[in-house]
Design a protein around this motif. Structure first.
Motif, mmCIF file in Angstrom:
data_model
loop_
_atom_site.group_PDB
_atom_site.id
_atom_site.type_symbol
_atom_site.label_atom_id
_atom_site.label_comp_id
_atom_site.label_asym_id
_atom_site.label_seq_id
_atom_site.Cartn_x
_atom_site.Cartn_y
_atom_site.Cartn_z
ATOM 1 N N ILE A 46 11.100 8.959 10.360
ATOM 2 C CA ILE A 46 9.745 8.414 10.253
ATOM 3 C C ILE A 46 9.736 7.154 9.385
ATOM 4 C CG2 ILE A 46 7.470 8.858 9.239
ATOM 5 C CD1 ILE A 46 7.394 11.473 10.559
ATOM 6 N N LYS A 47 10.492 7.171 8.285
ATOM 7 C CA LYS A 47 10.522 5.988 7.410
ATOM 8 C C LYS A 47 11.252 4.815 8.060
ATOM 9 C CE LYS A 47 12.132 8.160 3.767
ATOM 10 N NZ LYS A 47 12.637 8.352 2.376
ATOM 11 N N GLY A 48 12.189 5.114 8.979
ATOM 12 C CA GLY A 48 12.975 4.052 9.600
ATOM 13 C C GLY A 48 12.389 3.494 10.884
ATOM 14 N N GLU A 49 11.385 4.155 11.457
ATOM 15 C CA GLU A 49 10.774 3.720 12.713
ATOM 16 C C GLU A 49 9.481 2.961 12.406
ATOM 17 O OE1 GLU A 49 9.737 2.481 15.814
ATOM 18 O OE2 GLU A 49 11.357 3.869 16.363
ATOM 19 N N THR A 50 9.484 1.649 12.663
ATOM 20 C CA THR A 50 8.344 0.796 12.277
ATOM 21 C C THR A 50 7.044 1.183 12.969
ATOM 22 O OG1 THR A 50 8.970 -0.813 13.994
ATOM 23 C CG2 THR A 50 9.824 -1.163 11.760
ATOM 24 N N PHE A 109 5.672 3.915 13.253
ATOM 25 C CA PHE A 109 4.908 4.934 12.538
ATOM 26 C C PHE A 109 3.926 4.339 11.530
ATOM 27 C CE2 PHE A 109 8.383 7.800 13.889
ATOM 28 C CZ PHE A 109 7.603 8.790 14.455
ATOM 29 N N SER A 110 4.053 3.037 11.244
ATOM 30 C CA SER A 110 3.123 2.422 10.295
ATOM 31 C C SER A 110 1.759 2.145 10.909
ATOM 32 C CB SER A 110 3.718 1.113 9.743
ATOM 33 O OG SER A 110 3.911 0.184 10.791
ATOM 34 N N THR A 143 -1.828 9.887 19.051
ATOM 35 C CA THR A 143 -0.423 10.160 18.747
ATOM 36 C C THR A 143 -0.263 10.616 17.300
ATOM 37 O OG1 THR A 143 0.281 8.476 20.350
ATOM 38 C CG2 THR A 143 1.907 9.189 18.727
ATOM 39 N N ALA A 144 -0.970 9.944 16.390
ATOM 40 C CA ALA A 144 -0.896 10.300 14.969
ATOM 41 C C ALA A 144 -1.343 11.742 14.747
ATOM 42 C CB ALA A 144 -1.756 9.341 14.143
ATOM 43 N N ARG A 145 -2.407 12.150 15.452
ATOM 44 C CA ARG A 145 -2.916 13.513 15.286
ATOM 45 C C ARG A 145 -1.892 14.548 15.759
ATOM 46 N NH1 ARG A 145 -5.680 15.429 11.824
ATOM 47 N NH2 ARG A 145 -6.913 13.515 11.974
ATOM 48 N N LEU A 146 -1.254 14.300 16.917
ATOM 49 C CA LEU A 146 -0.267 15.255 17.421
ATOM 50 C C LEU A 146 0.942 15.320 16.499
ATOM 51 C CD1 LEU A 146 0.844 17.226 19.466
ATOM 52 C CD2 LEU A 146 1.582 15.301 20.880
ATOM 53 N N GLU A 181 -8.937 11.664 8.505
ATOM 54 C CA GLU A 181 -9.598 11.373 9.774
ATOM 55 C C GLU A 181 -9.488 9.884 10.080
ATOM 56 O OE1 GLU A 181 -11.250 12.418 13.216
ATOM 57 O OE2 GLU A 181 -10.868 13.856 11.601
ATOM 58 N N GLY A 182 -8.940 9.563 11.239
ATOM 59 C CA GLY A 182 -8.809 8.161 11.629
ATOM 60 C C GLY A 182 -7.597 7.462 11.060
ATOM 61 N N GLU A 183 -6.818 8.143 10.207
ATOM 62 C CA GLU A 183 -5.629 7.520 9.621
ATOM 63 C C GLU A 183 -4.518 7.442 10.659
ATOM 64 O OE1 GLU A 183 -2.498 8.195 5.896
ATOM 65 O OE2 GLU A 183 -4.392 9.300 5.953
ATOM 66 N N THR A 184 -3.827 6.314 10.703
ATOM 67 C CA THR A 184 -2.773 6.132 11.704
ATOM 68 C C THR A 184 -1.433 5.732 11.090
ATOM 69 O OG1 THR A 184 -3.414 3.811 12.047
ATOM 70 C CG2 THR A 184 -4.445 5.462 13.480
ATOM 71 N N ASN A 185 -1.377 5.569 9.757
ATOM 72 C CA ASN A 185 -0.134 5.171 9.094
ATOM 73 C C ASN A 185 0.633 6.412 8.668
ATOM 74 O OD1 ASN A 185 1.915 4.159 7.481
ATOM 75 N ND2 ASN A 185 0.650 2.548 6.602
ATOM 76 N N MET A 186 1.578 6.837 9.496
ATOM 77 C CA MET A 186 2.335 8.043 9.213
ATOM 78 C C MET A 186 3.288 7.842 8.039
ATOM 79 S SD MET A 186 2.400 11.147 10.238
ATOM 80 C CE MET A 186 1.402 10.863 11.694
ATOM 81 N N CYS A 187 3.768 6.617 7.842
ATOM 82 C CA CYS A 187 4.679 6.342 6.723
ATOM 83 C C CYS A 187 3.977 6.604 5.395
ATOM 84 C CB CYS A 187 5.170 4.895 6.775
ATOM 85 S SG CYS A 187 6.174 4.526 8.230
ATOM 86 N N LYS A 188 2.724 6.159 5.277
ATOM 87 C CA LYS A 188 1.958 6.393 4.047
ATOM 88 C C LYS A 188 1.702 7.885 3.856
ATOM 89 C CE LYS A 188 -2.299 5.134 1.613
ATOM 90 N NZ LYS A 188 -2.601 6.546 1.275
ATOM 91 N N ALA A 189 1.396 8.570 4.956
ATOM 92 C CA ALA A 189 1.156 10.011 4.873
ATOM 93 C C ALA A 189 2.406 10.743 4.393
ATOM 94 C CB ALA A 189 0.718 10.547 6.236
ATOM 95 N N ILE A 190 3.579 10.284 4.852
ATOM 96 C CA ILE A 190 4.837 10.883 4.423
ATOM 97 C C ILE A 190 5.069 10.617 2.936
ATOM 98 C CG2 ILE A 190 7.343 10.554 4.566
ATOM 99 C CD1 ILE A 190 6.421 12.398 6.669
#
Length: 288
Positions: free
Chosen positions: A194-198, A200-201, A207-210, A221-230
């Protein structure tokens, strides 16, 4: 959590780009030749089955697919069931789903279209079941009695069985989802991916929800930055670990003070919020 995965996966495959790719994978696995020239979403409960709700708990999605090859075309139905856990009865559910769809077509006086059922493995490991019902019978039985009058087969799309090169050929967000499923049981591999795949930012919201459901990652809700979530998840785990370490250190100190005679047993148990019996048991385990 399982219901969350179910809802999120249904939304994900309502996006036709994602649906087209998983249907394409299934047809390729079946050895079906022809170009996927058209695909439409058929709600298995409402638009196709009408007032018959039999399929509601058997299929997540239903697609009407048109294939073309050398100037000829054919239409088929492709049902999709997303499985977040292995189900030993899946082959039976597939058979029931197929027969219900054929029954509906006969009831509507329609020409029968071939039905294929696809199972997408979202669980924590490889799919263990067989893909054809005839494979559950011994070779001796089949040789003696001949082919089964009714055979059932399903197509299992299993990320654990696919190499990264094959997954990378996918052009939609399905390739991200498949790798998350494939890597999620290995925490380091999962976080590194996740950190290496751009991409995901800034993910598509669906897609983010799944992915958040599959990886057990909390996102707003509405957040799409998976890197920040990680990053937030890692910090939360780090803070929790520090807090647990401090609490453990304080507990150990109480044990030592009691053992050296600076505290009475009753006072030590009270400080840790334990009953006398539980305190004595914990202290004995610490010094054993």
């Amino acid at each position: 959590m399982e219901k969350g995965k179910d809802r999120a996966s249904k939304l994900f495959f309502s996006e036709m780009e994602n649906a087209r790719e998983i249907v394409g994978l299934a047809l390729k696995k079946l050895g079906v030749e022809g170009d996927l020239s058209n695909i439409t979403d058929e709600d298995p409960v409402v638009s196709f089955m009408g007032d018959d709700f039999s399929l509601e708990r058997l299929l997540d999605k239903l697609f009407r697919v048109t294939l073309s090859n050398n100037g000829k075309s054919a239409v088929c139905l492709v049902g999709l069931e997303n499985q977040s856990a292995y189900d030993a009865h899946m082959i039976i559910r597939v058979g029931i789903s197929s027969l219900l769809l054929y029954d509906r077509m006969i009831s509507l006086n329609e020409d029968l279209m071939p039905v294929f059922i696809v199972v997408f493995n979202m669980s924590g490991g490889r799919w263990k079941g067989l893909a054809k019902i005839k494979d559950y019978f011994s070779k001796e039985v089949l040789e003696l009695l001949g082919p089964l009058m009714v055979d059932v087969r399903m197509v299992v799309i299993d990320p654990y069985e696919m190499d990264d090169i094959e997954i990378d050929r996918l052009k939609s967000d399905l390739n991200l989802v498949m790798k998350v499923i494939k890597y999620k049981s290995d925490k380091k591999l999962f976080l590194d991916y996740i950190k290496g795949e751009t991409r995901f930012s800034c993910l598509d919201g669906i897609t983010a929800r799944l992915i958040s459901e599959l990886g057990s990652i909390k996102i707003g809700e509405g957040e799409t930055n998976m890197c920040k979530a990680i990053e937030d998840l890692m910090k939360e785990c780090e803070d929790k670990g520090k807090a647990e370490g401090i609490a453990e250190g304080e507990t150990n100190m109480v044990f030592k003070l009691r053992r050296e005679g600076y505290l009475k047993t009753e006072d030590a148990a009270s400080k840790l919020g334990l009953s006398l019996d539980e305190y004595c048991k914990r202290e004995d385990e610490f010094f054993s």
